[in-house]
Design an enzyme around this catalytic site. Structure first.
Site, PDB file in Angstrom:
ATOM      1  N   HIS A 191      43.686  41.082  47.756  1.00 50.04           N
ATOM      2  CA  HIS A 191      43.797  39.913  46.887  1.00 50.04           C
ATOM      3  C   HIS A 191      43.186  38.640  47.433  1.00 50.04           C
ATOM      4  CE1 HIS A 191      45.534  41.263  43.146  1.00 50.04           C
ATOM      5  NE2 HIS A 191      45.815  42.331  43.882  1.00 50.04           N
ATOM      6  N   ARG A 298      46.464  37.442  35.273  1.00 48.00           N
ATOM      7  CA  ARG A 298      47.447  38.152  36.112  1.00 48.00           C
ATOM      8  C   ARG A 298      48.720  37.321  36.152  1.00 48.00           C
ATOM      9  NH1 ARG A 298      42.455  39.359  39.284  1.00 48.00           N
ATOM     10  NH2 ARG A 298      42.408  41.585  39.709  1.00 48.00           N
ATOM     11  N   ARG A 334      48.269  39.924  30.843  1.00 51.25           N
ATOM     12  CA  ARG A 334      48.747  41.195  31.396  1.00 51.25           C
ATOM     13  C   ARG A 334      50.183  40.983  31.841  1.00 51.25           C
ATOM     14  NH1 ARG A 334      46.152  43.852  36.658  1.00 51.25           N
ATOM     15  NH2 ARG A 334      47.307  42.189  37.693  1.00 51.25           N
ATOM     16  N   GLU A 433      43.679  52.381  34.940  1.00 51.02           N
ATOM     17  CA  GLU A 433      43.474  52.205  36.375  1.00 51.02           C
ATOM     18  C   GLU A 433      44.083  53.335  37.196  1.00 51.02           C
ATOM     19  OE1 GLU A 433      45.102  48.413  37.570  1.00 51.02           O
ATOM     20  OE2 GLU A 433      46.856  48.610  36.305  1.00 51.02           O
ATOM     21  N   ASN A 456      39.589  48.291  40.461  1.00 51.17           N
ATOM     22  CA  ASN A 456      40.124  48.170  41.824  1.00 51.17           C
ATOM     23  C   ASN A 456      41.121  49.291  42.093  1.00 51.17           C
ATOM     24  OD1 ASN A 456      38.783  45.765  41.654  1.00 51.17           O
ATOM     25  ND2 ASN A 456      40.616  44.529  41.333  1.00 51.17           N
ATOM     26  N   ASP A 457      42.072  49.416  41.177  1.00 53.10           N
ATOM     27  CA  ASP A 457      43.056  50.472  41.373  1.00 53.10           C
ATOM     28  C   ASP A 457      42.486  51.839  41.032  1.00 53.10           C
ATOM     29  OD1 ASP A 457      45.448  49.415  42.439  1.00 53.10           O
ATOM     30  OD2 ASP A 457      45.711  48.277  40.594  1.00 53.10           O
ATOM     31  N   ARG A 467      43.530  50.233  48.975  1.00 59.04           N
ATOM     32  CA  ARG A 467      42.556  49.154  48.786  1.00 59.04           C
ATOM     33  C   ARG A 467      42.685  48.014  49.798  1.00 59.04           C
ATOM     34  NH1 ARG A 467      44.355  46.755  42.897  1.00 59.04           N
ATOM     35  NH2 ARG A 467      43.646  44.706  43.527  1.00 59.04           N
ATOM     36  N   CYS A 504      37.902  45.058  33.964  1.00 62.56           N
ATOM     37  CA  CYS A 504      38.297  43.775  34.555  1.00 62.56           C
ATOM     38  C   CYS A 504      38.493  43.860  36.063  1.00 62.56           C
ATOM     39  CB  CYS A 504      39.552  43.235  33.874  1.00 62.56           C
ATOM     40  SG  CYS A 504      40.979  44.310  34.049  1.00 62.56           S
TER      41      CYS A 504
HETATM   42  C1  PEP Z   1      42.365  46.375  38.942  1.00 64.38           C
HETATM   43  O1  PEP Z   1      43.162  47.158  39.460  1.00 64.38           O
HETATM   44  O2  PEP Z   1      41.131  46.580  38.875  1.00 64.38           O
HETATM   45  C2  PEP Z   1      42.836  45.094  38.383  1.00 64.38           C
HETATM   46  C3  PEP Z   1      42.026  44.323  37.693  1.00 64.38           C
HETATM   47  O3  PEP Z   1      44.109  44.721  38.630  1.00 64.38           O
HETATM   48  P1  PEP Z   1      44.668  44.182  40.041  1.00 64.38           P
HETATM   49  O4  PEP Z   1      43.491  43.881  40.915  1.00 64.38           O
HETATM   50  O5  PEP Z   1      45.486  42.982  39.719  1.00 64.38           O
HETATM   51  O6  PEP Z   1      45.495  45.335  40.532  1.00 64.38           O
HETATM   52 MG    MG Z   2      45.274  46.951  39.134  1.00 66.09          MG
END
Ligand code: PEP
Ligand code: MG
Length: 583
Positions: A191, A298, A334, A433, A456-457, A467, A504
């Site tokens: 993050h 978020r 979200r 995800e 990302n997930d 991650r 996203c």
């Molecule tokens: C993702 O997982 O790609 C996402 C956009 O959500 P976050 O990064 O908040 O888990």
């Molecule tokens: Mg995510």
């Protein structure tokens, strides 16, 4: 001048002093105690040291498994300080003989020990005193237990350094005076990396231990594009960095001209370009860069900013303000995505042994139905001020989606019954995800209004790589065939059911991947404001047919390495053609 290399997590250049993130310093009050209180104070001292020891041990274990034993050395040294006889004897003597309360006695003992170090010019002594102060503060927090204080940001423009920062830490820290980030741990989608890209400052993560702790107060130059950290840069290097920063500003100014132009390819294919935001302060940046709406808000960050759960009315105020400020452009809210690395004690999401596979996202919300319902109600009420959409994180299958929609239905009928002003039927979408959501995308598509791929997930779960873990960060491979095929499959399933599909995750902010995402047929990309103009530029340069051809070439390559190489060669070739005046 020394150079370290880490993971390039957010592009750009910065030069400045290192500010190491610490929690607000706890200065204990000195209190005189009665003779009868001595035993109780000694017991408090033991308990506080015990808590600090346990806290350090957890960090040592984590660093050892994730980075190897060498990297945990610094913290192991802190464990030794906690056992130091000099500190123990002095503390106990002060409690017993001078009748001083335990925390004040310990602070004095540590200060006396620190004063014995001859001079702070020597790096070894400086580190040792830093360690001592760290340990002192850990023990102070141990005295306070859960009531420990929050983080303190830099007072002057600085490069913020930390071993690791959790999402709630970054929310507490804010952006003031932050020129960039350097962090020992973390990967490309941790993050801090996301925050840095969002506020447009450079970041290097995964510096593996020593680099961060050793350079407090020293000037460093960071190159977030190539992941280089240069300690005490010479004049020539500093000038070079300033020049690169100025060049970047010129490029950004040129790109700013694209603000009001649509992201449309020369052959007429239209892509919607939205912004990802965490906090209201990012909204102006998103609008200034030409975002057509917020594709991912978020909401958990809004919660992290408060230390208590915001009431329904408070949430309505926060959400409405954002909807209003977007002036008719949609906001996708979200619902809370706590758990995983986004732990927040006051919400009841605790640290877990296997957090990313644990109680997070929609699982947490469904188990905290009242909290979930309140949030959905607040979103519906805010939607009376402008267009809003609702999105659920971490959906693994239709059952969860149905349970979440049940709450939505309940909210709508209650608002109706109570005559409370609210938005009409909001579009309800889900994040794709998890691999199970990809495989069940055709089933899910029939029961929601849109998909937004959380790459990302999706990469984390598909390639089984944590991650935030530097050791496995090499597996962050957006061009892995399994990832490309997952996106393709999701788009196909969504379109077959007549719903739109966006993305996203951080993939959307990588310029080199813009053409690939375009060719995969996505309808919307939501990314950080700072990266939006560059991606739009690529879209406006590339024909849709050609982008589809790029995907056709990549999708059958067996390895991510081959795909990376192919794409790099292709991009270089396109650049040459453009420079030679072709299209
Ligand atoms: C993702 O997982 O790609 C996402 C956009 O959500 P976050 O990064 O908040 O888990
Ligand atoms: Mg995510």
């Amino acid at each position: 001048m020394r150079t370290y290399t880490g993971i390039a997590a957010s592009p750009g250049y910065a030069v400045g002093p290192v500010f190491r993130i610490r929690r607000q310093k706890i200065v204990p009050e000195r209190r005189q105690i009665a003779g009868t209180e001595v035993a109780a104070e000694v017991a408090r001292f033991h308990a506080a040291v015990g808590r600090a020891r346990a806290e350090i041990q957890v960090l040592v274990d984590r660093l050892t498994t994730e980075l190897g034993p060498g990297e945990a050395e610094i913290l192991s040294a802190q464990l030794l300080i906690l056992e130091d006889e000099l500190v123990w004897d002095a503390t106990l003597a002060l409690i017993d003989r001078e009748k001083v309360n335990a925390e004040a006695a310990f602070a004095r003992a540590v200060a006396d020990l620190a004063a014995r170090f001859p001079g702070l010019e020597d790096e070894t002594f400086r580190e040792r005193v830093n360690d001592l102060r760290d340990v002192e503060q850990r023990v102070m927090r141990g005295f306070l237990g859960e009531k420990a204080a929050t983080l303190q940001g830099p007072g002057e423009p600085s490069i913020v350094s930390a071993v690791n920062l959790t999402p709630s830490d970054t929310a507490a820290l804010g952006h003031r005076n932050v020129l960039g980030f350097i962090m020992d741990e973390g990967g490309n989608t941790s993050h801090v990396a996301i925050l840095a890209r969002s506020i447009g400052v450079p970041a290097i993560v995964g510096l593996k231990g020593r680099a961060v702790a050793r350079h407090v107060g020293q000037v460093v130059a960071i190159d977030g594009t190539d992941g280089r950290l240069i300690v005490e840069p010479d004049t020539e290097t500093t000038e070079q960095f300033h020049l690169m920063t100025r060049q970047q500003i010129v490029i950004n100014e040129k790109l700013a001209g694209l603000r009001d132009l649509p992201a449309v390819t020369p052959d007429g294919h239209r892509l919607r370009m939205m912004a990802n935001i965490e906090l209201p302060v990012e909204l102006d940046e998103a609008l200034a860069r030409g975002a057509e709406g917020i594709g991912l808000l978020r909401t958990e960050y809004l919660f992290f900013q408060h230390q208590t759960i915001p009431s329904e009315d408070d949430q309505v105020r926060m959400y409405s303000e954002m909807v209003r400020r977007m002036e008719g452009k949609p906001v996708i809210f979200r619902t809370l995505d706590v758990g995983g690395d986004k732990v927040s004690d006051y919400l009841g999401a605790k640290r877990e042994y296997n957090p990313f596979l644990g109680w997070r996202g929609i699982r947490f919300s469904l188990a905290n139905r009242q909290l979930f319902k309140t949030q959905i109600k607040a979103i519906f009420r805010a939607a009376s001020h402008g267009p809003a959409k609702l999105m659920f994180p971490m959906i693994t299958g239709v059952q969860e989606l149905r349970q979440a929609r049940e709450v939505v239905d309940e909210v709508q009928s209650e608002l109706q019954q109570d005559g409370i002003e609210h938005g009409a039927d909001l579009e309800v979408g889900i994040m794709i995800e998890t691999p199970s959501a990809v495989l069940a995308a055709d089933l899910l598509a029939g029961e929601c209004d849109f998909f937004s791929i959380g790459s990302n997930d999706l990469i984390q779960y598909t390639l089984a790589m944590d991650r935030g873990n530097t050791r496995v960060s090499y597996l962050y491979q957006p061009l892995h065939p399994a990832i490309l095929r997952s996106i393709q499959r999701t788009v196909t399933a969504g379109h077959a059911a007549g719903i739109w599909v966006g993305l996203c995750g951080e993939m959307g902010s990588e310029t080199r991947l813009a053409e690939v995402l375009l060719g995969l047929g996505l309808d919307e990309i939501s990314l950080h404001g700072a990266a939006l103009p560059k991606i739009k530029q690529v879209v406006r340069w590339t024909s849709y047919t050609e982008a589809q051809q790029v995907v056709a070439n990549l999708i059958d390559l067996p390895t991510a390495d081959e795909a990376n190489q192919w794409l790099a060669a292709y991009i270089a070739d396109r650049k040459r053609q453009r420079e030679n005046g072709g299209n």
